[in-house]
Write a protein that holds these residues in place. Structure first.
Motif, mmCIF file in Angstrom:
data_model
loop_
_atom_site.group_PDB
_atom_site.id
_atom_site.type_symbol
_atom_site.label_atom_id
_atom_site.label_comp_id
_atom_site.label_asym_id
_atom_site.label_seq_id
_atom_site.Cartn_x
_atom_site.Cartn_y
_atom_site.Cartn_z
ATOM 1 N N TYR A 25 47.827 39.732 32.221
ATOM 2 C CA TYR A 25 47.730 39.700 33.670
ATOM 3 C C TYR A 25 46.263 39.636 34.077
ATOM 4 N N VAL A 26 46.024 39.134 35.277
ATOM 5 C CA VAL A 26 44.675 39.015 35.823
ATOM 6 C C VAL A 26 44.697 39.630 37.218
ATOM 7 N N ILE A 27 43.702 40.473 37.479
ATOM 8 C CA ILE A 27 43.569 41.147 38.772
ATOM 9 C C ILE A 27 42.232 40.747 39.383
ATOM 10 N N TYR A 54 39.656 41.274 36.415
ATOM 11 C CA TYR A 54 39.999 42.126 35.277
ATOM 12 C C TYR A 54 41.125 41.421 34.544
ATOM 13 N N VAL A 55 41.040 41.373 33.209
ATOM 14 C CA VAL A 55 42.096 40.766 32.393
ATOM 15 C C VAL A 55 42.667 41.850 31.491
ATOM 16 N N LEU A 86 47.006 41.015 42.021
ATOM 17 C CA LEU A 86 47.307 40.178 40.858
ATOM 18 C C LEU A 86 47.063 38.719 41.227
ATOM 19 N N VAL A 87 46.699 37.922 40.224
ATOM 20 C CA VAL A 87 46.471 36.495 40.435
ATOM 21 C C VAL A 87 47.406 35.743 39.478
ATOM 22 N N PRO A 88 48.702 35.662 39.819
ATOM 23 C CA PRO A 88 49.709 35.109 38.909
ATOM 24 C C PRO A 88 49.425 33.692 38.430
ATOM 25 N N ALA A 120 32.998 36.381 36.769
ATOM 26 C CA ALA A 120 32.639 37.666 36.177
ATOM 27 C C ALA A 120 33.935 38.335 35.730
ATOM 28 N N VAL A 121 33.964 38.851 34.499
ATOM 29 C CA VAL A 121 35.202 39.384 33.926
ATOM 30 C C VAL A 121 34.971 40.758 33.316
#
Length: 124
Positions: A25-27, A54-55, A86-88, A120-121
């Motif tokens: 998931y990615v936020i 955030y991953v 969330l970034v589905p 940026a992660v």
């Protein structure tokens, strides 16, 4: 009453264990995350205008895991404080994932892919 010698041929009720399925998931993160030294250190070559994410990976649904982060349950403090949504569209195509090792590999892949696009992660 069954006649003598008749065997009950009904199928036994078997409950097979459910196979675990994992998800990545990615936020999206608020720009305020740049105030964290450790976030800046991991993303030092990027401008503060870069999109921040955030991953993560989980055995839960991404929706439940995001809620857990925000409530503080087994949470990443960066997500608890700065997580937006969330970034589905960045992860749905990869789920479900059969093993934890595969999920962790995909987590690293997604983080690298976002970084290569100038984002940026943060990941644990």
């Amino acid at each position: 009453m069954k006649p003598a010698g008749v065997i009950n041929c009904a199928k036994p009720s078997l409950t097979l264990p459910r196979m675990r399925q994992y998800s990545v998931y990615v936020i999206s993160l608020e720009k305020g995350v740049w105030s964290r030294n450790r976030f800046r250190a991991k993303n030092r070559d990027l401008p503060k205008s870069a999109a921040c994410y955030y991953v993560g990976s989980t055995v839960r649904t991404p929706e439940l895991r995001f809620e857990q982060h925000k409530r503080g349950y087994k949470a990443c403090s960066i997500v608890r404080e700065f997580g937006e949504a969330l970034v589905p569209e960045l992860y749905e195509a990869y789920n479900p994932i059969p093993t934890r090792a595969d999920a962790e590999e995909l987590e690293r892949y997604l983080a690298g892919r976002l970084r290569s696009r100038g984002c940026a992660v943060w990941m644990n």
